[in-house]
Motif scaffolding. Structure first.
Motif, PDB file in Angstrom:
ATOM      1  N   ILE A   1      10.928 -21.755  99.145  1.00 27.91           N
ATOM      2  CA  ILE A   1      10.517 -20.701 100.070  1.00 27.91           C
ATOM      3  C   ILE A   1      10.244 -21.328 101.434  1.00 27.91           C
ATOM      4  CG2 ILE A   1       8.784 -18.910 100.560  1.00 27.91           C
ATOM      5  CD1 ILE A   1      10.583 -18.393  98.067  1.00 27.91           C
ATOM      6  N   ASP A   2      10.747 -20.706 102.483  1.00 32.67           N
ATOM      7  CA  ASP A   2      10.456 -21.150 103.848  1.00 32.67           C
ATOM      8  C   ASP A   2       9.175 -20.481 104.326  1.00 32.67           C
ATOM      9  OD1 ASP A   2      10.552 -22.185 106.412  1.00 32.67           O
ATOM     10  OD2 ASP A   2      12.132 -20.855 107.092  1.00 32.67           O
ATOM     11  N   ASN A   3       9.161 -19.145 104.362  1.00 30.84           N
ATOM     12  CA  ASN A   3       7.947 -18.433 104.745  1.00 30.84           C
ATOM     13  C   ASN A   3       8.064 -16.949 104.456  1.00 30.84           C
ATOM     14  OD1 ASN A   3       8.945 -16.925 107.114  1.00 30.84           O
ATOM     15  ND2 ASN A   3       9.046 -18.902 108.115  1.00 30.84           N
ATOM     16  N   LEU A   4       6.915 -16.305 104.472  1.00 37.83           N
ATOM     17  CA  LEU A   4       6.794 -14.851 104.335  1.00 37.83           C
ATOM     18  C   LEU A   4       6.223 -14.349 105.649  1.00 37.83           C
ATOM     19  CD1 LEU A   4       6.627 -12.124 102.792  1.00 37.83           C
ATOM     20  CD2 LEU A   4       4.417 -12.901 101.906  1.00 37.83           C
ATOM     21  N   THR A   5       6.906 -13.388 106.252  1.00 32.41           N
ATOM     22  CA  THR A   5       6.508 -12.869 107.553  1.00 32.41           C
ATOM     23  C   THR A   5       6.335 -11.363 107.480  1.00 32.41           C
ATOM     24  OG1 THR A   5       7.727 -14.604 108.695  1.00 32.41           O
ATOM     25  CG2 THR A   5       7.220 -12.643 109.978  1.00 32.41           C
ATOM     26  N   TYR A   6       5.288 -10.870 108.111  1.00 28.11           N
ATOM     27  CA  TYR A   6       5.085  -9.437 108.280  1.00 28.11           C
ATOM     28  C   TYR A   6       5.348  -9.138 109.751  1.00 28.11           C
ATOM     29  CZ  TYR A   6       3.102  -9.488 103.631  1.00 28.11           C
ATOM     30  OH  TYR A   6       2.935  -9.623 102.266  1.00 28.11           O
ATOM     31  N   ARG A   7       6.485  -8.488 110.030  1.00 33.16           N
ATOM     32  CA  ARG A   7       6.918  -8.273 111.410  1.00 33.16           C
ATOM     33  C   ARG A   7       6.658  -6.819 111.818  1.00 33.16           C
ATOM     34  NH1 ARG A   7       9.546 -11.844 113.789  1.00 33.16           N
ATOM     35  NH2 ARG A   7      10.556 -12.673 111.933  1.00 33.16           N
ATOM     36  N   ALA A   8       5.644  -6.637 112.670  1.00 30.55           N
ATOM     37  CA  ALA A   8       5.257  -5.292 113.104  1.00 30.55           C
ATOM     38  C   ALA A   8       6.027  -4.830 114.333  1.00 30.55           C
ATOM     39  CB  ALA A   8       3.757  -5.256 113.398  1.00 30.55           C
ATOM     40  N   GLN A   9       6.583  -5.764 115.104  1.00 26.94           N
ATOM     41  CA  GLN A   9       7.300  -5.402 116.326  1.00 26.94           C
ATOM     42  C   GLN A   9       8.634  -6.114 116.373  1.00 26.94           C
ATOM     43  OE1 GLN A   9       4.725  -6.393 119.574  1.00 26.94           O
ATOM     44  NE2 GLN A   9       3.184  -4.872 119.020  1.00 26.94           N
ATOM     45  N   GLY A  10       9.528  -5.582 117.162  1.00 29.22           N
ATOM     46  CA  GLY A  10      10.838  -6.192 117.329  1.00 29.22           C
ATOM     47  C   GLY A  10      11.925  -5.263 116.829  1.00 29.22           C
ATOM     48  N   PHE A  11      13.113  -5.781 116.759  1.00 26.01           N
ATOM     49  CA  PHE A  11      14.260  -4.965 116.361  1.00 26.01           C
ATOM     50  C   PHE A  11      14.293  -4.730 114.857  1.00 26.01           C
ATOM     51  CE2 PHE A  11      18.749  -4.004 115.638  1.00 26.01           C
ATOM     52  CZ  PHE A  11      18.920  -3.010 116.578  1.00 26.01           C
ATOM     53  N   PHE A  12      14.019  -5.780 114.072  1.00 27.19           N
ATOM     54  CA  PHE A  12      14.001  -5.668 112.611  1.00 27.19           C
ATOM     55  C   PHE A  12      12.555  -5.819 112.141  1.00 27.19           C
ATOM     56  CE2 PHE A  12      18.243  -7.451 113.549  1.00 27.19           C
ATOM     57  CZ  PHE A  12      19.019  -6.423 113.042  1.00 27.19           C
ATOM     58  N   THR A  13      11.870  -4.709 111.966  1.00 25.60           N
ATOM     59  CA  THR A  13      10.496  -4.765 111.496  1.00 25.60           C
ATOM     60  C   THR A  13      10.468  -4.685 109.973  1.00 25.60           C
ATOM     61  OG1 THR A  13      10.280  -2.375 111.751  1.00 25.60           O
ATOM     62  CG2 THR A  13       9.578  -3.736 113.612  1.00 25.60           C
ATOM     63  N   GLY A  14       9.316  -5.053 109.409  1.00 25.24           N
ATOM     64  CA  GLY A  14       9.148  -5.024 107.961  1.00 25.24           C
ATOM     65  C   GLY A  14       8.624  -6.359 107.481  1.00 25.24           C
ATOM     66  N   ARG A  15       8.614  -6.537 106.174  1.00 27.05           N
ATOM     67  CA  ARG A  15       8.200  -7.837 105.624  1.00 27.05           C
ATOM     68  C   ARG A  15       9.453  -8.607 105.251  1.00 27.05           C
ATOM     69  NH1 ARG A  15       5.563  -6.676  99.675  1.00 27.05           N
ATOM     70  NH2 ARG A  15       7.145  -5.190  99.008  1.00 27.05           N
ATOM     71  N   GLU A  16       9.405  -9.902 105.532  1.00 26.64           N
ATOM     72  CA  GLU A  16      10.588 -10.751 105.396  1.00 26.64           C
ATOM     73  C   GLU A  16      10.234 -12.013 104.616  1.00 26.64           C
ATOM     74  OE1 GLU A  16      12.092  -9.466 109.860  1.00 26.64           O
ATOM     75  OE2 GLU A  16      11.030 -11.353 109.564  1.00 26.64           O
ATOM     76  N   LEU A  17      11.027 -12.290 103.602  1.00 29.44           N
ATOM     77  CA  LEU A  17      10.848 -13.493 102.802  1.00 29.44           C
ATOM     78  C   LEU A  17      12.040 -14.405 103.069  1.00 29.44           C
ATOM     79  CD1 LEU A  17       9.275 -15.043 100.616  1.00 29.44           C
ATOM     80  CD2 LEU A  17      10.718 -13.880  98.921  1.00 29.44           C
ATOM     81  N   TYR A  18      11.765 -15.565 103.652  1.00 29.78           N
ATOM     82  CA  TYR A  18      12.810 -16.543 103.946  1.00 29.78           C
ATOM     83  C   TYR A  18      12.814 -17.605 102.852  1.00 29.78           C
ATOM     84  CZ  TYR A  18      12.996 -14.382 108.527  1.00 29.78           C
ATOM     85  OH  TYR A  18      13.137 -13.478 109.539  1.00 29.78           O
ATOM     86  N   PHE A  19      14.017 -17.942 102.364  1.00 30.61           N
ATOM     87  CA  PHE A  19      14.158 -18.884 101.255  1.00 30.61           C
ATOM     88  C   PHE A  19      15.498 -19.588 101.375  1.00 30.61           C
ATOM     89  CE2 PHE A  19      15.921 -14.852 100.092  1.00 30.61           C
ATOM     90  CZ  PHE A  19      17.014 -15.116  99.287  1.00 30.61           C
ATOM     91  N   TYR A  20      15.763 -20.531 100.477  1.00 34.66           N
ATOM     92  CA  TYR A  20      16.984 -21.335 100.550  1.00 34.66           C
ATOM     93  C   TYR A  20      17.813 -21.201  99.283  1.00 34.66           C
ATOM     94  CZ  TYR A  20      14.813 -23.441 104.596  1.00 34.66           C
ATOM     95  OH  TYR A  20      14.233 -23.631 105.820  1.00 34.66           O
ATOM     96  N   ASP A  21      19.126 -21.165  99.472  1.00 32.80           N
ATOM     97  CA  ASP A  21      20.023 -21.196  98.318  1.00 32.80           C
ATOM     98  C   ASP A  21      20.178 -22.646  97.867  1.00 32.80           C
ATOM     99  OD1 ASP A  21      22.025 -22.469  99.859  1.00 32.80           O
ATOM    100  OD2 ASP A  21      23.415 -20.779  99.778  1.00 32.80           O
ATOM    101  N   PRO A  22      20.859 -22.907  96.747  1.00 34.31           N
ATOM    102  CA  PRO A  22      20.976 -24.291  96.251  1.00 34.31           C
ATOM    103  C   PRO A  22      21.678 -25.248  97.218  1.00 34.31           C
ATOM    104  CG  PRO A  22      21.555 -22.743  94.521  1.00 34.31           C
ATOM    105  CD  PRO A  22      21.417 -21.941  95.788  1.00 34.31           C
ATOM    106  N   SER A  23      22.458 -24.723  98.177  1.00 33.37           N
ATOM    107  CA  SER A  23      23.158 -25.571  99.144  1.00 33.37           C
ATOM    108  C   SER A  23      22.354 -25.790 100.413  1.00 33.37           C
ATOM    109  CB  SER A  23      24.512 -24.949  99.499  1.00 33.37           C
ATOM    110  OG  SER A  23      25.333 -24.863  98.360  1.00 33.37           O
ATOM    111  N   GLY A  24      21.154 -25.220 100.501  1.00 27.31           N
ATOM    112  CA  GLY A  24      20.308 -25.407 101.670  1.00 27.31           C
ATOM    113  C   GLY A  24      20.451 -24.344 102.738  1.00 27.31           C
ATOM    114  N   ASN A  25      21.248 -23.296 102.480  1.00 26.90           N
ATOM    115  CA  ASN A  25      21.397 -22.212 103.443  1.00 26.90           C
ATOM    116  C   ASN A  25      20.137 -21.349 103.452  1.00 26.90           C
ATOM    117  OD1 ASN A  25      24.266 -22.529 104.280  1.00 26.90           O
ATOM    118  ND2 ASN A  25      24.604 -22.221 102.090  1.00 26.90           N
ATOM    119  N   ARG A  26      19.661 -21.026 104.641  1.00 28.72           N
ATOM    120  CA  ARG A  26      18.465 -20.189 104.786  1.00 28.72           C
ATOM    121  C   ARG A  26      18.856 -18.727 104.654  1.00 28.72           C
ATOM    122  NH1 ARG A  26      15.093 -18.893 109.835  1.00 28.72           N
ATOM    123  NH2 ARG A  26      13.006 -18.605 109.016  1.00 28.72           N
TER     124      ARG A  26
END
Length: 145
Positions: free
Chosen positions: A97-122
């Protein structure tokens, strides 16, 4: 010169180290629909919604996470239930897991979970239903609920 008129997206490509491993990750874990390997068998097509994604096996694998790619990532929209389930499954399977973000403003709002696939792609899972003022549990809280 006038701008070209692009009519749609045929596919996006994601470089992977091991095509078999990537097919399992994107198909069985993330639930994308497999469409099959292309004729040369170093690329595999998956579908989600109206988008096609090609997994393209690298000729030379890359070690490590690709976080240095200037924030480049691929984002998938999910329901609140799927978002919560992903946290539990990713914790159980030790997905990085990279991070969990709660984005209240901007173009893409919502909660976002960033993570990596087995090859290292985010990658990102985004629940667009989250809005400012809603609870903001941590990844661990979501993963153990």
């Amino acid at each position: 010169m006038a701008a070209l008129k692009i009519e749609g997206v045929t596919h996006w490509s994601i470089p992977v180290n091991d095509l078999n491993e990537a097919e399992e990750f994107y198909g069985e874990l993330l639930g994308l629909t497999p469409k099959g390997r292309l004729g040369n068998s170093v690329m595999s097509c998956f579908n989600v919604g109206d988008h096609n994604i090609l997994l393209c096996e690298r000729s030379s694998p890359v070690d490590g996470l690709l976080a240095e790619n200037g924030g480049a990532h691929h984002s998938f929209t999910v329901s609140p239930d799927t978002f919560n389930e992903a946290c539990r499954v990713f914790r159980q399977r030790a997905i990085k897991i990279d991070n969990l973000t709660y984005r209240a403003q901007g173009f893409f709002t919502g909660r976002e979970l960033y993570f990596y696939d087995p090859s290292g792609n985010r990658l990102e899972l985004r629940d667009p239903t989250w809005t400012q003022g809603m609870p903001e549990p941590s990844f661990e809280e979501l993963a153990t609920s």
